[in-house]
Design a protein around this motif. Structure first.
Motif, PDB file in Angstrom:
ATOM      1  N   ARG A  72      -7.460  11.753   3.317  1.00 17.04           N
ATOM      2  CA  ARG A  72      -7.810  11.223   2.041  1.00 17.04           C
ATOM      3  C   ARG A  72      -7.031   9.747   1.767  1.00 17.04           C
ATOM      4  O   ARG A  72      -7.059   8.673   1.623  1.00 17.04           O
ATOM      5  CB  ARG A  72      -7.522  12.049   0.919  1.00 17.04           C
ATOM      6  N   SER A  81      -7.962   7.174   4.224  1.00 16.23           N
ATOM      7  CA  SER A  81      -9.393   6.779   3.857  1.00 16.23           C
ATOM      8  C   SER A  81      -9.011   5.888   2.603  1.00 16.23           C
ATOM      9  O   SER A  81      -9.644   4.801   2.644  1.00 16.23           O
ATOM     10  CB  SER A  81     -10.087   8.003   3.372  1.00 16.23           C
ATOM     11  N   GLN A  82      -8.132   6.083   1.859  1.00 17.37           N
ATOM     12  CA  GLN A  82      -8.112   5.053   0.636  1.00 17.37           C
ATOM     13  C   GLN A  82      -7.330   3.735   1.046  1.00 17.37           C
ATOM     14  O   GLN A  82      -7.734   2.938   0.632  1.00 17.37           O
ATOM     15  CB  GLN A  82      -6.873   5.915  -0.490  1.00 17.37           C
ATOM     16  N   HIS A  83      -6.614   3.989   2.161  1.00 19.24           N
ATOM     17  CA  HIS A  83      -5.826   2.624   2.493  1.00 19.24           C
ATOM     18  C   HIS A  83      -6.773   1.864   3.287  1.00 19.24           C
ATOM     19  O   HIS A  83      -6.950   0.690   3.132  1.00 19.24           O
ATOM     20  CB  HIS A  83      -4.785   3.203   3.374  1.00 19.24           C
ATOM     21  N   LEU A  84      -7.954   2.436   4.190  1.00 18.30           N
ATOM     22  CA  LEU A  84      -8.821   1.784   4.694  1.00 18.30           C
ATOM     23  C   LEU A  84      -9.726   1.239   3.663  1.00 18.30           C
ATOM     24  O   LEU A  84     -10.192  -0.003   4.007  1.00 18.30           O
ATOM     25  CB  LEU A  84      -9.606   2.555   5.765  1.00 18.30           C
ATOM     26  N   ASP A  85      -9.979   1.726   2.356  1.00 16.19           N
ATOM     27  CA  ASP A  85     -10.876   1.324   1.693  1.00 16.19           C
ATOM     28  C   ASP A  85     -10.212  -0.135   0.843  1.00 16.19           C
ATOM     29  O   ASP A  85     -11.015  -0.845   0.372  1.00 16.19           O
ATOM     30  CB  ASP A  85     -11.168   2.195   0.499  1.00 16.19           C
ATOM     31  N   GLU A  86      -8.912   0.017   0.789  1.00 10.76           N
ATOM     32  CA  GLU A  86      -8.230  -1.087   0.208  1.00 10.76           C
ATOM     33  C   GLU A  86      -7.701  -2.177   0.762  1.00 10.76           C
ATOM     34  O   GLU A  86      -7.458  -3.270   0.611  1.00 10.76           O
ATOM     35  CB  GLU A  86      -7.007  -0.463  -0.501  1.00 10.76           C
ATOM     36  N   TYR A 120     -10.200  -0.521  12.243  1.00 12.76           N
ATOM     37  CA  TYR A 120     -10.884   0.640  12.216  1.00 12.76           C
ATOM     38  C   TYR A 120     -12.193   0.668  12.624  1.00 12.76           C
ATOM     39  O   TYR A 120     -12.783   1.505  13.678  1.00 12.76           O
ATOM     40  CB  TYR A 120     -10.736   1.295  10.943  1.00 12.76           C
ATOM     41  N   GLU A 180      -8.642  -4.771   3.966  1.00 12.51           N
ATOM     42  CA  GLU A 180      -9.693  -5.378   4.916  1.00 12.51           C
ATOM     43  C   GLU A 180      -9.202  -5.387   6.362  1.00 12.51           C
ATOM     44  O   GLU A 180      -9.896  -5.180   7.265  1.00 12.51           O
ATOM     45  CB  GLU A 180     -10.145  -6.846   4.399  1.00 12.51           C
ATOM     46  N   LEU A 239      -9.199  -2.182   7.862  1.00  7.58           N
ATOM     47  CA  LEU A 239     -10.720  -1.636   8.048  1.00  7.58           C
ATOM     48  C   LEU A 239     -11.442  -2.205   8.958  1.00  7.58           C
ATOM     49  O   LEU A 239     -12.151  -1.751   9.687  1.00  7.58           O
ATOM     50  CB  LEU A 239     -11.419  -1.752   6.704  1.00  7.58           C
ATOM     51  N   HIS A 260       0.965  -1.131   0.095  1.00  9.88           N
ATOM     52  CA  HIS A 260      -0.018  -0.072  -0.031  1.00  9.88           C
ATOM     53  C   HIS A 260       0.944   1.152   0.097  1.00  9.88           C
ATOM     54  O   HIS A 260       2.076   1.238   0.311  1.00  9.88           O
ATOM     55  CB  HIS A 260      -0.938   0.115   1.255  1.00  9.88           C
TER      56      HIS A 260
END
Length: 114
Positions: free
Chosen positions: A32, A35-40, A48, A42, A45, A7
């Motif tokens: 941002r 957030s991008q990392h959390l979206d990619e 989080y 699992e 996330l 990442h």
């Protein structure tokens, strides 16, 4: 912690800053990126999500409580006494609740050298 995937931002770095993210205490660019990392990712996330639930629980259970007026009054009185003692001010009760204040001002100068 690392999920094993590459990442732009390392998992351990994201998890170290998740509370800043939750509290909106990081700048927009960093937000941002997180957030991008959390979206990619699992695993991050999921972590989080646990932190987010914990934060909501703490806010629900610990938020909104106010100190009773009696406690506030006692604290104000103790602060007042401490400030007056520090300033070497004495307040004496006179007849019928009148007050006499005696003030002795002492000047103390503290210098710091580098």
């Amino acid at each position: 912690m690392s999920c094993g995937n590459h990442h732009e931002t390392d998992c351990s770095e994201v998890l170290a800053e998740v509370w800043l993210f939750l509290d909106h205490e990081c700048d927009d660019a960093r937000r941002r990126l997180l957030s991008q990392h959390l979206d990619e990712c699992e695993p991050c996330l999921s972590e989080y999500g646990i932190d987010e639930k914990l934060k909501r629980l703490l806010a629900a259970k610990c938020g909104g409580e106010h100190a009773p007026p009696e406690l506030k009054d006692r604290l104000r009185q103790q602060i007042r006494v401490a400030v007056l003692e520090q300033a070497e001010v004495t307040v004496e009760e006179g007849p019928e609740g009148t007050r006499t204040t005696t003030v002795e001002v002492r000047s103390t100068r503290i210098e710091q050298t580098s």
